[in-house]
Scaffold this active site. Structure first.
Site, PDB file in Angstrom:
ATOM      1  N   TRP A 230       7.647 -10.771  -3.731  1.00  0.00           N
ATOM      2  CA  TRP A 230       8.903 -10.801  -2.975  1.00  0.00           C
ATOM      3  C   TRP A 230       9.049  -9.460  -2.265  1.00  0.00           C
ATOM      4  CZ3 TRP A 230      13.149  -7.489  -3.567  1.00  0.00           C
ATOM      5  CH2 TRP A 230      14.171  -7.723  -2.628  1.00  0.00           C
ATOM      6  N   GLU A 271       7.905 -15.589  -2.635  1.00  0.00           N
ATOM      7  CA  GLU A 271       9.342 -15.902  -2.754  1.00  0.00           C
ATOM      8  C   GLU A 271      10.098 -15.558  -1.470  1.00  0.00           C
ATOM      9  OE1 GLU A 271      11.284 -13.601  -5.798  1.00  0.00           O
ATOM     10  OE2 GLU A 271      13.185 -14.699  -5.603  1.00  0.00           O
ATOM     11  N   LYS A 273      13.764 -15.713   0.926  1.00  0.00           N
ATOM     12  CA  LYS A 273      15.157 -15.377   0.662  1.00  0.00           C
ATOM     13  C   LYS A 273      15.998 -15.566   1.915  1.00  0.00           C
ATOM     14  CE  LYS A 273      17.843 -11.651  -1.403  1.00  0.00           C
ATOM     15  NZ  LYS A 273      17.866 -10.344  -2.021  1.00  0.00           N
ATOM     16  N   ASP A 304      14.166 -19.461  -5.647  1.00  0.00           N
ATOM     17  CA  ASP A 304      15.206 -18.724  -6.368  1.00  0.00           C
ATOM     18  C   ASP A 304      16.531 -19.418  -6.067  1.00  0.00           C
ATOM     19  OD1 ASP A 304      17.376 -16.842  -6.773  1.00  0.00           O
ATOM     20  OD2 ASP A 304      15.853 -15.300  -7.081  1.00  0.00           O
ATOM     21  N   HIS A 307      18.991 -18.102  -3.402  1.00  0.00           N
ATOM     22  CA  HIS A 307      18.470 -17.682  -2.105  1.00  0.00           C
ATOM     23  C   HIS A 307      18.670 -18.659  -0.956  1.00  0.00           C
ATOM     24  CE1 HIS A 307      15.557 -14.345  -3.642  1.00  0.00           C
ATOM     25  NE2 HIS A 307      16.793 -14.195  -4.040  1.00  0.00           N
ATOM     26  N   HIS A 331      12.953 -19.113  -9.930  1.00  0.00           N
ATOM     27  CA  HIS A 331      13.816 -18.016 -10.366  1.00  0.00           C
ATOM     28  C   HIS A 331      15.177 -18.647 -10.567  1.00  0.00           C
ATOM     29  CE1 HIS A 331      11.654 -14.057  -9.061  1.00  0.00           C
ATOM     30  NE2 HIS A 331      11.027 -14.713 -10.028  1.00  0.00           N
ATOM     31  N   ASP A 339      26.747 -12.499  -4.132  1.00  0.00           N
ATOM     32  CA  ASP A 339      25.686 -12.160  -5.080  1.00  0.00           C
ATOM     33  C   ASP A 339      24.851 -13.383  -5.427  1.00  0.00           C
ATOM     34  OD1 ASP A 339      24.239 -10.604  -7.007  1.00  0.00           O
ATOM     35  OD2 ASP A 339      25.340 -11.709  -8.540  1.00  0.00           O
ATOM     36  N   ASP A 341      22.712 -13.301  -8.096  1.00  0.00           N
ATOM     37  CA  ASP A 341      22.070 -12.991  -9.382  1.00  0.00           C
ATOM     38  C   ASP A 341      23.024 -12.892 -10.564  1.00  0.00           C
ATOM     39  OD1 ASP A 341      19.249 -12.601  -8.514  1.00  0.00           O
ATOM     40  OD2 ASP A 341      20.136 -11.055  -7.254  1.00  0.00           O
ATOM     41  N   ASP A 371      16.138 -15.047 -13.046  1.00  0.00           N
ATOM     42  CA  ASP A 371      16.346 -13.877 -12.201  1.00  0.00           C
ATOM     43  C   ASP A 371      17.832 -13.618 -12.056  1.00  0.00           C
ATOM     44  OD1 ASP A 371      16.231 -11.805 -10.458  1.00  0.00           O
ATOM     45  OD2 ASP A 371      15.400 -12.919  -8.767  1.00  0.00           O
TER      46      ASP A 371
HETATM   47  C1  RNT Z   1      15.351 -10.583  -4.843  1.00  0.00           C
HETATM   48  C2  RNT Z   1      14.447 -11.566  -5.465  1.00  0.00           C
HETATM   49  C3  RNT Z   1      13.483 -11.005  -6.463  1.00  0.00           C
HETATM   50  C4  RNT Z   1      14.085  -9.917  -7.308  1.00  0.00           C
HETATM   51  C5  RNT Z   1      13.178  -9.416  -8.402  1.00  0.00           C
HETATM   52  C6  RNT Z   1      13.689  -8.165  -9.022  1.00  0.00           C
HETATM   53  O1  RNT Z   1      16.362 -11.159  -4.150  1.00  0.00           O
HETATM   54  O2  RNT Z   1      15.183 -12.584  -6.041  1.00  0.00           O
HETATM   55  O3  RNT Z   1      12.955 -12.019  -7.234  1.00  0.00           O
HETATM   56  O4  RNT Z   1      15.294 -10.326  -7.875  1.00  0.00           O
HETATM   57  O5  RNT Z   1      11.902  -9.267  -7.944  1.00  0.00           O
HETATM   58 ZN    ZN Z   2      14.146 -13.974  -7.307  1.00  0.00          ZN
END
Ligand code: RNT
Ligand code: ZN
Length: 464
Positions: A230, A271, A273, A304, A307, A331, A339, A341, A371
């Site tokens: 990523w 990955e 985003k 993810d 994302h 993820h 956010d 995460d 994640d």
């Molecule tokens: C970032 C990505 C990635 C990170 C990690 C720390 O938006 O989701 O996966 O969160 O690599």
């Molecule tokens: Zn991620």
């Protein structure tokens, strides 16, 4: 009847047969010492857990689901815990660099792991409270460099030896990630797509070194490491040239993946985003870019859950993407406003992901990772809450009589399909989950929290 048996394929990276937790349970009953009858209160009482399970088993049997089979299948699905929840993505390069790359961990809950040994102890504590056998996911900046300055393009498997030994001692696999952020050479927001060829080359070398480390981990632990690329590359404001960085990124990725590595040791994932903080207008490696790259080059796509646009459903992407790539990495995360995460909770979104994996028979082609970053609560509890929820969602999805839904759907009886799906929402999966925790020798219900509070008092509170 028996519609479920044979339907759930287990993950390819499941532990070998001799580590089947049901055998483990028989061989190491001492691991269950925390779950003694009488030592717990309320719903956690051993007898009531067993009785509730018996009733739940009958209830599920009546709709054609064998709960014993489900629990055996569930025990074979590993979830990869991300190291970065343990120390707010600090790592151990000891160069005082702040977290950059448009990701952020907020909060200052005391007791953060400061050394690799502390992080391993914390992760071991988390793993001991999570049913099943799982994995651990490291970032490159978590290597142990013995106080030396080892730049990112110089990292080697030896810097991860202690992590490999630790993983072996627990019988778990490791996953890996190059760290293309929190570094002077990523300070202007570009890495693999940088217009300066020297900077690009530096990050290519870092990713190449990371793949070698992934392969070394996979080889020594006997289970393939998923190495996930990523990058944070992007722009705060509208770029004049969207094309150049993307073409450079493709070139860099080709250089990174040029060397063939044995997929028994290392699997490559990429990955995409939507946006990052400070990179709101342009993300070089957006989903379409990496999806296209993965399809063309038969790499794993990392999806993810945080994302995508908020109304997009990540679960729906699984069966689309898996038409074109061999395997996926997840993820699992939770987006809240800006956010992406937050700690994973038992939401409809999470249940949707688990349902897709189970109903589509995708578990053997999916590597489940987590994640999220939360520094505002006990970091070990964050791991435990998020991971237990992921497994709980899989448990619920496996208990779902989805074979019946599919039959009704084929007949065009959508009325019954909807009716049964709604009835299933209140089936007694909680009793099955509690019994699973009991059988796996981990605390049932909220009892795990007392373990964390004890650890906080004994260990975390002593850290400055
Ligand atoms: C970032 C990505 C990635 C990170 C990690 C720390 O938006 O989701 O996966 O969160 O690599
Ligand atoms: Zn991620």
């Amino acid at each position: 009847m028996g519609e479920l048996s044979g339907q759930i394929k287990v993950a390819r990276n499941a532990p070998p047969p001799h580590t089947d937790p049901w055998v483990f349970w028989m061989a190491f009953p001492a691991r269950t010492s925390r779950v003694q009858p009488g030592s717990l209160t309320g719903v956690s009482n051993l007898k009531s857990i067993q009785q509730s399970y018996k009733l739940a088993r009958e209830c599920y049997a009546a709709i054609g689901v064998n709960t014993d089979t489900v629990l055996k299948q569930l025990a074979r699905v590993p979830v990869s815990l991300h190291c970065w929840q343990g120390d707010d993505m600090g790592g151990f390069e000891n160069q005082g660099g702040a977290l950059t790359g448009g990701i952020v961990s907020t909060g200052n809950y005391p007791g953060k792991a400061r050394t690799p040994d502390e992080l391993r102890a914390d992760a071991s504590q988390a793993l001991s409270l999570i049913p099943g056998r799982h994995r651990f996911n490291l970032h490159a900046c978590y290597g142990e460099f013995g106080g030396r300055k080892v730049d990112r393009n110089e990292i080697e498997p030896k810097h991860f030896k202690n992590w490999i030994d630790w993983a072996r001692s627990l019988g778990i696999g490791l996953d890996f990630n190059p760290t293309c952020f929190s570094h002077p050479k990523s300070a202007d927001g570009f890495t693999l797509s940088h217009r300066d060829i020297a900077i690009r080359r530096f990050w290519v070398e870092h990713c190449q070194a990371s793949r070698q480390i992934g392969a070394a981990m996979g080889r020594s632990l006997g289970s393939p490491t998923v190495t996930n690329v990523w990058i944070p590359d992007g722009m705060k404001d509208s770029p004049a040239d969207r094309r150049g960085p993307r073409e450079r990124l493709e070139e860099s990725l080709d250089a990174i993946f040029k060397k063939h590595l044995n997929p028994k040791h290392n699997l490559d994932a990429v990955e995409g985003k939507l946006f990052g903080i400070g990179a709101e207008s342009y993300t070089v490696g957006m989903h379409e870019f990496f999806l296209g790259y993965a399809v063309k080059n038969q790499k794993l796509v990392c999806l993810d859950a945080g994302h995508y646009h908020p109304t997009e459903n990540m679960a729906d992407k699984i069966s689309s993407v898996l038409c074109f790539v061999p395997e996926i990495l997840l993820h699992v995360s939770r987006g809240v406003r800006w956010d992406s995460d937050h700690v994973v909770t038992l939401t409809d979104e999470l249940n949707g992901i688990a349902q897709e994996l189970v109903r589509g028979e995708y578990l053997e082609r999916t590597h489940i990772g987590l994640d999220f970053f939360d520094a505002s609560i006990n970091r070990i509890a964050a791991w435990v809450i998020g991971t237990r929820n992921m497994i709980r969602a899989l448990c619920i999805a496996m208990l779902d009589p989805h074979g019946r839904y599919k039959k009704l759907e084929r007949k065009g009886d959508y009325t019954s399909r909807l009716a049964l799906m709604e009835e299933a929402k209140t089936l007694p999966f909680g009793a099955v989950w509690d019994y699973y925790c009991l059988k796996q020798g981990v605390p049932v219900g909220e009892a795990w929290l007392a373990e964390i509070k004890g650890y906080e008092k004994r260990v975390l509170s002593k850290r400055s």
